[in-house]
Design an enzyme around this catalytic site. Sequence first.
Site, PDB file in Angstrom:
ATOM      1  N   GLY A  10      31.005 -21.358  -1.739  1.00  0.00           N
ATOM      2  CA  GLY A  10      30.427 -20.749  -0.529  1.00  0.00           C
ATOM      3  C   GLY A  10      29.110 -21.405  -0.148  1.00  0.00           C
ATOM      4  N   ASP A  65      39.114 -24.626  -2.452  1.00  0.00           N
ATOM      5  CA  ASP A  65      39.370 -23.323  -1.855  1.00  0.00           C
ATOM      6  C   ASP A  65      39.506 -22.285  -2.971  1.00  0.00           C
ATOM      7  OD1 ASP A  65      40.489 -22.494   1.175  1.00  0.00           O
ATOM      8  OD2 ASP A  65      40.927 -21.075  -0.440  1.00  0.00           O
ATOM      9  N   LEU A  87      29.788 -17.391  -4.538  1.00  0.00           N
ATOM     10  CA  LEU A  87      29.409 -16.775  -3.257  1.00  0.00           C
ATOM     11  C   LEU A  87      30.535 -16.869  -2.224  1.00  0.00           C
ATOM     12  CD1 LEU A  87      25.794 -18.268  -2.841  1.00  0.00           C
ATOM     13  CD2 LEU A  87      26.547 -16.336  -4.215  1.00  0.00           C
ATOM     14  N   GLU A 136      28.808  -2.688  -0.233  1.00  0.00           N
ATOM     15  CA  GLU A 136      30.030  -2.125   0.367  1.00  0.00           C
ATOM     16  C   GLU A 136      30.873  -1.390  -0.681  1.00  0.00           C
ATOM     17  OE1 GLU A 136      31.433  -2.182   3.791  1.00  0.00           O
ATOM     18  OE2 GLU A 136      29.256  -2.264   3.908  1.00  0.00           O
ATOM     19  N   TYR A 158      37.995  -5.578   2.374  1.00  0.00           N
ATOM     20  CA  TYR A 158      36.937  -6.427   1.797  1.00  0.00           C
ATOM     21  C   TYR A 158      36.324  -5.740   0.576  1.00  0.00           C
ATOM     22  CZ  TYR A 158      32.167  -8.294   1.313  1.00  0.00           C
ATOM     23  OH  TYR A 158      30.987  -8.801   0.825  1.00  0.00           O
ATOM     24  N   LYS A 162      36.374  -6.782  -3.357  1.00  0.00           N
ATOM     25  CA  LYS A 162      35.127  -7.004  -4.090  1.00  0.00           C
ATOM     26  C   LYS A 162      35.023  -6.059  -5.295  1.00  0.00           C
ATOM     27  CE  LYS A 162      32.663 -10.270  -1.950  1.00  0.00           C
ATOM     28  NZ  LYS A 162      31.931 -11.379  -2.572  1.00  0.00           N
ATOM     29  N   HIS A 188      21.699  -8.619   3.589  1.00  0.00           N
ATOM     30  CA  HIS A 188      20.545  -9.500   3.775  1.00  0.00           C
ATOM     31  C   HIS A 188      20.875 -10.511   4.864  1.00  0.00           C
ATOM     32  CE1 HIS A 188      22.948 -10.653   0.250  1.00  0.00           C
ATOM     33  NE2 HIS A 188      22.810 -11.893   0.694  1.00  0.00           N
TER      34      HIS A 188
HETATM   35  P1  NDP Z   1      29.018 -16.202   4.610  1.00  0.00           P
HETATM   36  O1  NDP Z   1      30.158 -15.606   5.323  1.00  0.00           O
HETATM   37  O2  NDP Z   1      27.854 -16.725   5.381  1.00  0.00           O
HETATM   38  O3  NDP Z   1      29.548 -17.415   3.698  1.00  0.00           O
HETATM   39  C1  NDP Z   1      30.758 -17.327   3.007  1.00  0.00           C
HETATM   40  C2  NDP Z   1      31.038 -18.668   2.364  1.00  0.00           C
HETATM   41  O4  NDP Z   1      32.309 -18.599   1.683  1.00  0.00           O
HETATM   42  C3  NDP Z   1      31.180 -19.832   3.363  1.00  0.00           C
HETATM   43  O5  NDP Z   1      30.667 -20.999   2.754  1.00  0.00           O
HETATM   44  C4  NDP Z   1      32.681 -19.943   3.544  1.00  0.00           C
HETATM   45  O6  NDP Z   1      33.093 -21.229   3.954  1.00  0.00           O
HETATM   46  C5  NDP Z   1      33.116 -19.693   2.115  1.00  0.00           C
HETATM   47  N1  NDP Z   1      34.529 -19.310   2.003  1.00  0.00           N
HETATM   48  C6  NDP Z   1      35.192 -18.312   2.624  1.00  0.00           C
HETATM   49  N2  NDP Z   1      36.489 -18.267   2.230  1.00  0.00           N
HETATM   50  C7  NDP Z   1      36.642 -19.272   1.342  1.00  0.00           C
HETATM   51  C8  NDP Z   1      37.732 -19.756   0.600  1.00  0.00           C
HETATM   52  N3  NDP Z   1      38.937 -19.205   0.678  1.00  0.00           N
HETATM   53  N4  NDP Z   1      37.536 -20.816  -0.220  1.00  0.00           N
HETATM   54  C9  NDP Z   1      36.324 -21.415  -0.307  1.00  0.00           C
HETATM   55  N5  NDP Z   1      35.248 -21.001   0.373  1.00  0.00           N
HETATM   56  C10 NDP Z   1      35.403 -19.946   1.193  1.00  0.00           C
HETATM   57  O7  NDP Z   1      28.520 -15.127   3.539  1.00  0.00           O
HETATM   58  P2  NDP Z   1      27.051 -14.865   2.942  1.00  0.00           P
HETATM   59  O8  NDP Z   1      26.427 -16.151   2.626  1.00  0.00           O
HETATM   60  O9  NDP Z   1      26.365 -13.878   3.797  1.00  0.00           O
HETATM   61  O10 NDP Z   1      27.411 -14.085   1.593  1.00  0.00           O
HETATM   62  C11 NDP Z   1      27.638 -14.783   0.378  1.00  0.00           C
HETATM   63  C12 NDP Z   1      28.428 -13.885  -0.563  1.00  0.00           C
HETATM   64  O11 NDP Z   1      27.713 -12.690  -0.823  1.00  0.00           O
HETATM   65  C13 NDP Z   1      29.791 -13.450  -0.024  1.00  0.00           C
HETATM   66  O12 NDP Z   1      30.648 -13.370  -1.136  1.00  0.00           O
HETATM   67  C14 NDP Z   1      29.529 -12.053   0.518  1.00  0.00           C
HETATM   68  O13 NDP Z   1      30.716 -11.308   0.487  1.00  0.00           O
HETATM   69  C15 NDP Z   1      28.493 -11.552  -0.458  1.00  0.00           C
HETATM   70  N6  NDP Z   1      27.543 -10.583   0.039  1.00  0.00           N
HETATM   71  C16 NDP Z   1      26.820 -10.847   1.167  1.00  0.00           C
HETATM   72  C17 NDP Z   1      25.848  -9.968   1.586  1.00  0.00           C
HETATM   73  C18 NDP Z   1      25.046 -10.208   2.817  1.00  0.00           C
HETATM   74  O14 NDP Z   1      24.447  -9.254   3.322  1.00  0.00           O
HETATM   75  N7  NDP Z   1      24.954 -11.423   3.310  1.00  0.00           N
HETATM   76  C19 NDP Z   1      25.570  -8.725   0.828  1.00  0.00           C
HETATM   77  C20 NDP Z   1      26.372  -8.584  -0.363  1.00  0.00           C
HETATM   78  C21 NDP Z   1      27.303  -9.483  -0.729  1.00  0.00           C
HETATM   79  P3  NDP Z   1      33.077 -21.647   5.535  1.00  0.00           P
HETATM   80  O15 NDP Z   1      31.655 -21.994   5.847  1.00  0.00           O
HETATM   81  O16 NDP Z   1      34.008 -22.793   5.547  1.00  0.00           O
HETATM   82  O17 NDP Z   1      33.557 -20.452   6.306  1.00  0.00           O
HETATM   83  P1  GDR Z   2      28.424  -5.072   7.002  1.00  0.00           P
HETATM   84  O1  GDR Z   2      27.678  -5.949   8.114  1.00  0.00           O
HETATM   85  O2  GDR Z   2      29.706  -4.561   7.463  1.00  0.00           O
HETATM   86  O3  GDR Z   2      27.406  -4.086   6.501  1.00  0.00           O
HETATM   87  O4  GDR Z   2      28.740  -6.175   5.893  1.00  0.00           O
HETATM   88  P2  GDR Z   2      27.823  -5.998   9.696  1.00  0.00           P
HETATM   89  O5  GDR Z   2      26.573  -6.624  10.181  1.00  0.00           O
HETATM   90  O6  GDR Z   2      29.113  -6.591  10.100  1.00  0.00           O
HETATM   91  O7  GDR Z   2      27.853  -4.444  10.113  1.00  0.00           O
HETATM   92  C1  GDR Z   2      26.760  -3.577   9.858  1.00  0.00           C
HETATM   93  C2  GDR Z   2      26.980  -2.271  10.596  1.00  0.00           C
HETATM   94  O8  GDR Z   2      26.832  -2.490  11.987  1.00  0.00           O
HETATM   95  C3  GDR Z   2      27.872  -1.810  12.674  1.00  0.00           C
HETATM   96  N1  GDR Z   2      28.130  -2.460  13.962  1.00  0.00           N
HETATM   97  C4  GDR Z   2      28.601  -3.693  14.160  1.00  0.00           C
HETATM   98  N2  GDR Z   2      28.923  -4.669  13.288  1.00  0.00           N
HETATM   99  C5  GDR Z   2      29.352  -5.853  13.788  1.00  0.00           C
HETATM  100  N3  GDR Z   2      29.623  -6.853  12.936  1.00  0.00           N
HETATM  101  N4  GDR Z   2      29.520  -6.065  15.128  1.00  0.00           N
HETATM  102  C6  GDR Z   2      29.224  -5.102  16.046  1.00  0.00           C
HETATM  103  O9  GDR Z   2      29.371  -5.311  17.233  1.00  0.00           O
HETATM  104  C7  GDR Z   2      28.729  -3.862  15.533  1.00  0.00           C
HETATM  105  N5  GDR Z   2      28.322  -2.719  16.132  1.00  0.00           N
HETATM  106  C8  GDR Z   2      27.961  -1.877  15.169  1.00  0.00           C
HETATM  107  C9  GDR Z   2      29.068  -1.912  11.723  1.00  0.00           C
HETATM  108  O10 GDR Z   2      30.050  -0.951  12.064  1.00  0.00           O
HETATM  109  C10 GDR Z   2      28.369  -1.654  10.395  1.00  0.00           C
HETATM  110  O11 GDR Z   2      28.255  -0.286  10.159  1.00  0.00           O
HETATM  111  C11 GDR Z   2      27.765  -7.148   5.529  1.00  0.00           C
HETATM  112  C12 GDR Z   2      28.533  -8.419   5.096  1.00  0.00           C
HETATM  113  O12 GDR Z   2      27.592  -9.446   4.891  1.00  0.00           O
HETATM  114  C13 GDR Z   2      29.290  -8.174   3.797  1.00  0.00           C
HETATM  115  O13 GDR Z   2      29.836  -9.405   3.339  1.00  0.00           O
HETATM  116  C14 GDR Z   2      28.319  -7.623   2.752  1.00  0.00           C
HETATM  117  O14 GDR Z   2      29.016  -7.347   1.557  1.00  0.00           O
HETATM  118  C15 GDR Z   2      27.641  -6.370   3.274  1.00  0.00           C
HETATM  119  O15 GDR Z   2      26.949  -6.681   4.477  1.00  0.00           O
HETATM  120  C16 GDR Z   2      26.622  -5.821   2.282  1.00  0.00           C
END
Ligand code: NDP
Ligand code: GDR
Length: 372
Positions: A10, A65, A87, A136, A158, A162, A188
């Site tokens: 990731g 992948d 990640l 989540e 999702y 997880k 974040h």
């Molecule tokens: P992003 O969606 O920004 O990045 C996800 C990454 O995973 C990308 O590099 C994507 O590649 C890669 N990926 C997706 N599917 C596959 C696959 N099948 N094989 C290989 N690579 C893959 O996520 P974040 O950086 O925000 O989050 C990182 C991790 O932390 C994730 O696992 C997320 O679920 C988890 N997480 C995130 C939080 C947040 O608030 N950001 C909070 C808690 C957990 P590509 O660029 O090609 O799409």
């Molecule tokens: P989340 O993030 O589901 O918490 O997952 P997201 O920003 O998608 O949603 C947060 C909240 O906002 C509400 N919402 C909307 N969300 C999106 N995406 N688009 C909209 O138009 C919209 N309007 C309202 C959602 O319903 C939700 O309640 C993120 C991801 O990074 C996960 O991979 C990670 O695990 C969790 O945060 C912690």
Amino acid sequence: MSQKVAFITGITGQDGAYLSEFLLKKGYKVHGLKRRSSMFNTDRIDHLYEDPHVENRNLVLHYGDMTDSTNLIRLIQEIQPDEIYNLAAMSHVHVSFETPEYTGNADGLGTLRILDAVRLLGLEKKTRIYQASTSELYGKVQEVPQSETTPFYPRSPYAVAKMYAYWITVNYREAYGMYACNGILFNHESPIRGETFVTRKITRATSRIALGLQDKFYLGNLDAQRDWGHAKDYVRMMWMILQAEEAEDWVIATGKTTPVREFVRMAFAEVGIELEFKGTGVDEKAFVKACNNPEFQLEIGKEVLAVDPAYFRPTEVELLIGDASKAKTKLGWECKYDLKDLVKDMMQSDVKLMQKDQFLKDGGYKIMNYYE
Ligand code: NDP
Ligand code: GDR
């Protein structure tokens, strides 16, 4: 001391980009897994890119992948990492309702593939593993604030995937003595957050509306509350988690929660626009109440936001607020950014980005409208 080697799955995502920058600064050799795509997909790490013809590079990317076991086994064998940061994931909660099987495969079984590769290769004692777990998992509110002992109740494909990943990480730790940890990270965000997550969707739309590139935008549930931190603070914790003496699971959060509606208000306030929200539920809308920035010519009373039920989720996570006391006490966790700093950072970056679109539009080029 020999150079430490990290493998980040990731790496092209938000956290992968910040983490690789962080580890490179610490002197690590960083290997990253990237997917083959029909277009370049390394925007977030292009500033770290090193010419593949140069010897002894510190950043090396590999195609692969999470659904391909043989690829992961071969790469881990070649790389012999000291630390793996898993990640990679299909990380969009709403999209996971559309692609539940794939999400289970990549996010759930993908984690098993990493753990089992390390076991098969006999690297249990060498390689430490960080698993990107998530708030989540808490889903339907059982207690607040949520800590390492709060029961899980996942509310999306999702989160269920997880949850498998969480427990298989714990199981491999207990069964095979592996150093494998879950970081249960709350939301974040950052200027490089994926464009379809709510915070980035808001900061992009706000910038475009302020610059006159777009009239209004649509969101789903404005009442949802999230514990939002800055990704830069959180990737530092991923590393700290793997430096701890014992392999454990950790909640990382700010301890403060904010409704989506308030995030919208803060984003507009950052560019001097005051909003007024009217109505409730699907009829709620936001209008410009005052525009204190002479750079922007927004008419008072203009409608800038409406609710579109298409963005509602079949099952929603209403309230997240984390208790990171354990990480604070044992790892010295503290965040440098508060929510105001985060919104400011995102807005400054998106206004700049949208000014480029404005420049193109003024030059007669067609620009995209963003509605997702
Ligand atoms: P992003 O969606 O920004 O990045 C996800 C990454 O995973 C990308 O590099 C994507 O590649 C890669 N990926 C997706 N599917 C596959 C696959 N099948 N094989 C290989 N690579 C893959 O996520 P974040 O950086 O925000 O989050 C990182 C991790 O932390 C994730 O696992 C997320 O679920 C988890 N997480 C995130 C939080 C947040 O608030 N950001 C909070 C808690 C957990 P590509 O660029 O090609 O799409
Ligand atoms: P989340 O993030 O589901 O918490 O997952 P997201 O920003 O998608 O949603 C947060 C909240 O906002 C509400 N919402 C909307 N969300 C999106 N995406 N688009 C909209 O138009 C919209 N309007 C309202 C959602 O319903 C939700 O309640 C993120 C991801 O990074 C996960 O991979 C990670 O695990 C969790 O945060 C912690």
